[in-house]
Enzyme design. Structure first.
Site, mmCIF file in Angstrom:
data_model
loop_
_atom_site.group_PDB
_atom_site.id
_atom_site.type_symbol
_atom_site.label_atom_id
_atom_site.label_comp_id
_atom_site.label_asym_id
_atom_site.label_seq_id
_atom_site.Cartn_x
_atom_site.Cartn_y
_atom_site.Cartn_z
ATOM 1 N N ARG A 75 8.933 25.353 4.944
ATOM 2 C CA ARG A 75 8.484 26.574 5.621
ATOM 3 C C ARG A 75 9.354 26.958 6.811
ATOM 4 O O ARG A 75 9.396 28.128 7.188
ATOM 5 C CB ARG A 75 7.039 26.391 6.102
ATOM 6 C CG ARG A 75 6.034 26.352 4.964
ATOM 7 C CD ARG A 75 4.625 26.163 5.479
ATOM 8 N NE ARG A 75 4.486 24.896 6.196
ATOM 9 C CZ ARG A 75 3.345 24.248 6.351
ATOM 10 N NH1 ARG A 75 2.236 24.737 5.848
ATOM 11 N NH2 ARG A 75 3.287 23.118 7.007
ATOM 12 N N LYS A 90 3.681 8.433 -3.543
ATOM 13 C CA LYS A 90 2.309 7.977 -3.466
ATOM 14 C C LYS A 90 1.623 8.638 -2.268
ATOM 15 O O LYS A 90 2.322 9.055 -1.333
ATOM 16 C CB LYS A 90 2.247 6.459 -3.353
ATOM 17 C CG LYS A 90 2.538 5.885 -1.954
ATOM 18 C CD LYS A 90 2.315 4.405 -1.941
ATOM 19 C CE LYS A 90 2.416 3.848 -0.527
ATOM 20 N NZ LYS A 90 1.252 4.122 0.295
ATOM 21 N N LYS A 143 13.275 -2.674 -3.700
ATOM 22 C CA LYS A 143 13.774 -3.732 -2.822
ATOM 23 C C LYS A 143 14.463 -4.818 -3.626
ATOM 24 O O LYS A 143 14.045 -5.172 -4.735
ATOM 25 C CB LYS A 143 12.616 -4.310 -1.992
ATOM 26 C CG LYS A 143 12.033 -3.290 -1.009
ATOM 27 C CD LYS A 143 10.943 -3.894 -0.175
ATOM 28 C CE LYS A 143 10.378 -2.856 0.791
ATOM 29 N NZ LYS A 143 11.366 -2.430 1.797
ATOM 30 N N GLU A 191 1.426 -5.658 8.014
ATOM 31 C CA GLU A 191 1.985 -4.649 8.906
ATOM 32 C C GLU A 191 1.516 -4.923 10.329
ATOM 33 O O GLU A 191 0.327 -5.169 10.554
ATOM 34 C CB GLU A 191 1.530 -3.253 8.480
ATOM 35 C CG GLU A 191 1.993 -2.840 7.100
ATOM 36 C CD GLU A 191 1.525 -1.443 6.742
ATOM 37 O OE1 GLU A 191 2.352 -0.524 6.770
ATOM 38 O OE2 GLU A 191 0.331 -1.273 6.450
ATOM 39 N N ASP A 208 -4.459 2.645 -0.122
ATOM 40 C CA ASP A 208 -3.125 2.810 0.448
ATOM 41 C C ASP A 208 -2.155 1.722 -0.005
ATOM 42 O O ASP A 208 -0.976 1.983 -0.202
ATOM 43 C CB ASP A 208 -3.216 2.806 1.974
ATOM 44 C CG ASP A 208 -1.900 3.147 2.648
ATOM 45 O OD1 ASP A 208 -1.214 4.080 2.175
ATOM 46 O OD2 ASP A 208 -1.540 2.489 3.642
ATOM 47 N N HIS A 227 1.423 -0.996 -4.000
ATOM 48 C CA HIS A 227 2.328 -2.094 -3.654
ATOM 49 C C HIS A 227 1.849 -3.444 -4.191
ATOM 50 O O HIS A 227 2.586 -4.164 -4.871
ATOM 51 C CB HIS A 227 2.478 -2.207 -2.135
ATOM 52 C CG HIS A 227 3.126 -1.029 -1.496
ATOM 53 N ND1 HIS A 227 3.905 -0.124 -2.183
ATOM 54 C CD2 HIS A 227 3.120 -0.589 -0.209
ATOM 55 C CE1 HIS A 227 4.342 0.808 -1.357
ATOM 56 N NE2 HIS A 227 3.870 0.544 -0.156
#
Length: 513
Positions: free
Chosen positions: A62, A171, A205, A239, A258, A263
């Protein structure tokens, strides 16, 4: 092609294939993903000689940018986030000359018509139509609008046509099985399934890709890769960060949607899958689907026994005070959303029957770290009890995914000296030190695969729906139990004590990371 590029056995023909002409069209090109990941990845592919000279990038968003303003913003991203520094002017200038921008709203058909004209101009300039790779770097709420307008504007070419269209979807692919099915239906109105690339950057990875090579190219490990010799498997994706400014988003998903749906389950399928009959997309993905089909769907009572969810409270992470989840911006002060999950699953097939797989992931844990640990069964008899006074310790095979990619094997050995002491010994392999070069970023692997038309490392339609089917069972059990609330844990801890109790009830312990 650069002769120094290492071979990757997951590529077609077991070698890197030269990429053909391609135009990468990025929807949401003004966002962080484009600046932090996509353009740095394309720059590094160009730097390594892996992109065709007739590779173009067209951004659509935009913001009222000109081509030059868009190039300038992308240059800043490459300067900040590229793994290779400093930026090589010759490489950047060659890539930047083929970067352009179309301004428009995702719901405005005129923007797609302008995009179509730009793509026709690029085809005319290069003399042959390259593939058109559409990348949805947008919120999921925009997916169906973009897909519908692409179809109406007629800018997507069919499979195996000159200038074939492909699409990469980030995702989360849906938020449950039903929404994933609706999104699959919407995608298939414009693209055939083999033109669709559902991306999970974990599969790009090095360690994850090397997992299959490690198993299947080393004869000493594959014979042990089963219930007879493996006691259990642990998969951790930790994390240190909290939800930050994404509290509103996280309230809608939680860690199950999530992280578990993509994962964690992706890593589980790669650990547990049978050797494919060949290294191609269909064979590899067929075996991953078989693993998901072999995981029994838990009823509410089993969810209560085998799944622990938690939510971080205030604490210390890395010596810095961290607020609790319910104090984060955009989060309900009485939130019931989980920021941590630990689960025990079994895979009821011939190879793995009775072998537990323990999965865990969470935010505000002590550090950022992801790894797969294969815990082998201990020796059946302790010959050296007098020298140790305890049961034999199991061998551990640890595949470190991030931040330091590598593999380590823990064995037992007598320590030097006259006394008879047995100690742990680690045999370590580290990508950076062993090969003397930095590993490519995950997005580099996956973008190159999509440009080459190799979907091996991308999720297939049935795979996505099966993973959602499992996650839906967990979420349904929690929503159906008014007493179900996540257990609190201090920020900086390895989750709630109930997660330790889950694995300790089986006579096992989480491996220290």
């Amino acid at each position: 092609m650069n002769g120094d590029t290492p071979e990757n056995p997951l590529r077609k023909g077991l070698e890197l294939q030269e990429a053909g002409p391609c135009t990468v069209i990025i929807f949401g090109a003004s966002g962080d993903l484009t600046r932090r990941k996509l353009l740095p990845a394309l720059y590094n592919l160009a730097r390594d000689g892996l992109l065709h000279p007739d590779t173009s990038v067209v951004g659509l968003a935009r913001r009222p940018w000109s081509d030059e303003e868009f190039r300038s913003e992308m240059r800043k991203g490459v300067e900040t986030y590229s793994r290779s520094q400093p930026v090589e002017e010759e490489v950047w200038n060659a890539l930047a000359g083929d970067i352009s921008y179309v301004q428009g709203e995702f719901g405005d058909l005129e923007a797609y018509e302008a995009l179509g004209r730009r793509l026709q101009e690029l085809d005319a300039e290069r003399g042959e139509p390259g593939c058109r790779l559409f990348y949805l770097a947008t919120p999921p709420s925009a997916y169906e609008t973009i897909l519908a307008n692409l179809k109406t504007a007629g800018v997507v070419r069919g499979r195996n046509e000159p200038g074939e269209g492909r699409i990469i979807v980030e995702k989360p692919f849906g938020r449950d099985r039903e929404s994933a099915r609706r999104l699959n239906h919407a995608v298939h109105q414009t693209f055939l399934e083999d033109q669709v690339y559902r991306i999970d950057h974990y599969l790009g990875k090095e360690t994850v890709q090397n997992l299959l090579v490690f198993r299947l190219e080393n004869g000493i490990f594959e014979p042990l890769w089963n219930r007879r010799y493996v006691d259990h498997v642990q998969i951790t994706v930790a994390e240190a960060e909290g939800v930050g400014t994404r509290g509103g988003f996280y309230e809608e998903v939680g860690v199950a949607r999530d992280m578990l749906q993509n994962h964690l389950l992706q890593l589980l399928t790669l650990v547990a899958m049978e050797p494919p009959v060949r290294f191609d997309a269909k064979a590899v993905r067929d075996e991953k689907v078989k693993v998901l089909e072999a995981i029994p769907l838990p009823d509410p009572a089993e969810v209560a026994r085998s799944v622990v969810r938690g939510q971080y409270a205030a604490g210390m992470v890395g010596g810095v005070e961290a607020a609790g989840y319910r104090k984060e911006k955009g989060v309900d002060p009485d939130s019931n959303t989980e920021t941590y999950l630990a689960a025990r699953f079994t895979i009821e097939n011939w190879r793995w029957a009775g072998t537990p797989f323990y999965l865990r992931s969470g935010k505000r844990l002590p550090k950022r770290d992801s790894e797969i640990t294969i815990v082998f069964k201990a020796a059946p008899h302790n010959f050296f009890a007098a020298g140790r006074g305890e049961s034999p310790r199991p061998n551990l095979l640890r595949l470190r995914i991030q931040p330091l990619e590598g593999i380590s094997l823990r064995i037992q050995s007598k320590s030097p000296g006259q006394a008879f002491h047995i100690d742990d010994v680690r045999m370590d392999f580290n990508y950076a030190t062993s090969f003397g070069r930095e590993s490519p970023e995950a997005y580099e692997h996956l973008l190159l695969d999509a440009i080459q038309g190799d979907p091996t490392l991308f999720a297939r339609e049935d795979e996505v729906e099966l993973s959602w089917k499992l996650v839906d069972r967990l979420v349904g059990a929690w929503s159906g139990d008014s007493r179900s609330r996540p257990h609190p844990y201090e920020a900086g801890a390895w989750g709630p004590v109930e997660a330790d109790e889950l694995i300790e009830a089986d006579g096992r312990r989480w491996v220290r990371i």
